[in-house]
Design an enzyme around this catalytic site. Sequence first.
Site, PDB file in Angstrom:
ATOM      1  N   GLY A 110       0.781  -1.223   0.000  1.00 19.23           N
ATOM      2  CA  GLY A 110       0.000   0.000   0.000  1.00 19.23           C
ATOM      3  C   GLY A 110       0.813   1.274   0.000  1.00 19.23           C
ATOM      4  CG  ASP A 160       4.687  -0.671 -11.150  1.00 18.17           C
ATOM      5  OD1 ASP A 160       5.468   0.295 -11.293  1.00 18.17           O
ATOM      6  OD2 ASP A 160       3.560  -0.572 -10.645  1.00 18.17           O
TER       7      ASP A 160
END
Length: 347
Positions: A110, A160
């Site tokens: 997160g 990513d």
Amino acid sequence: MGFREVFGTLPEASAQAPGRVNLLGEHTDYQEGYVLPTPLPYFTQVEAAKAEGRVEAYSEELKELRARPLESPPQGDFLDYLLGVVWALREVGYRVHGARFYVRSRIPMGAGLSSSAALEVAALKALRTLYRLPLSDKEIAVLGQRAEVGYVGVRCGIMDQMAASLGEVGKALFLDTRTLEHESLPLPPGARVVVLDLGLGRRLAEAGYNQRRGEAEEAARRLGVRSLRDLGDLCLVESLPSPLDKRARHIVGENLRVLRGVEALRRGDAKAFGELMVQSHRSLSQDYEVSLPELDALVEEALRAGAYGAKLTGAGFGGAVVALVPEGLREEFQKALLARFPQLRLL
């Protein structure tokens, strides 16, 4: 607990992949632009063994064991990413019949450090070994993105997964997301990358990421270009209605900042690179509107504490800040920030 205690058998393959921060090039990858992430020395490790007709996984961090048949739809938990990579392999024709996974992660979840891509890449590399699949690291990254977009439902770009699969810790990965050409570049001498995490969680699929991507696509359509990567004249952006003008202005400007950042890295110019990071953050906050007041305040405090530059990292709507800090200033920098933000974690 270990793989044997959970599944009653030994693992047959293992692999790991790092998290990442993005130094420059935020929200450009899904518009075929340039990005400049750097992997972090925090890894997700996956042990795996074959299974038949299902995916089972135990998360050491969550202390959860989950299992579902291969044909199951996503359910919004960590198993989606593992079912997703198996789905992606089967979609392109590989005969993968199922798997058991034991997951250990040291990447804060997160915080915008791409724990999901690290999990996808580590799982795919373990499956490559497990099923003896003829896949390159670049193909692993592409399949990881396919899993997240096509199965999990987050319309992410390729950055990513490429950083997790191909990046080198201690170096920046300059990536052209259109061609997937890439180059590793050393970080400026005497400077250190520091991640500042206030613990602001986020959920990409629910927090506006897909909306921003749709706005960028609409801006490109109205301007008559394949992607905003092809737009070299910022003046054309002003013809768009709000907020499309602001979204396009960020992406076009961010691509230019990456190219200038690469030049600064090649010169070893930490000050020039840091200035580009600050410009990037202000654009993300004002034009792309993905920052939060807490992140803006943290960036300003990092600059006052002596950082060359600082910006939010990742998609925004929460997450963390990345700062480029003089090596000899780290201890003073940390003290100054903790005095203002006692809950802050520095990585």
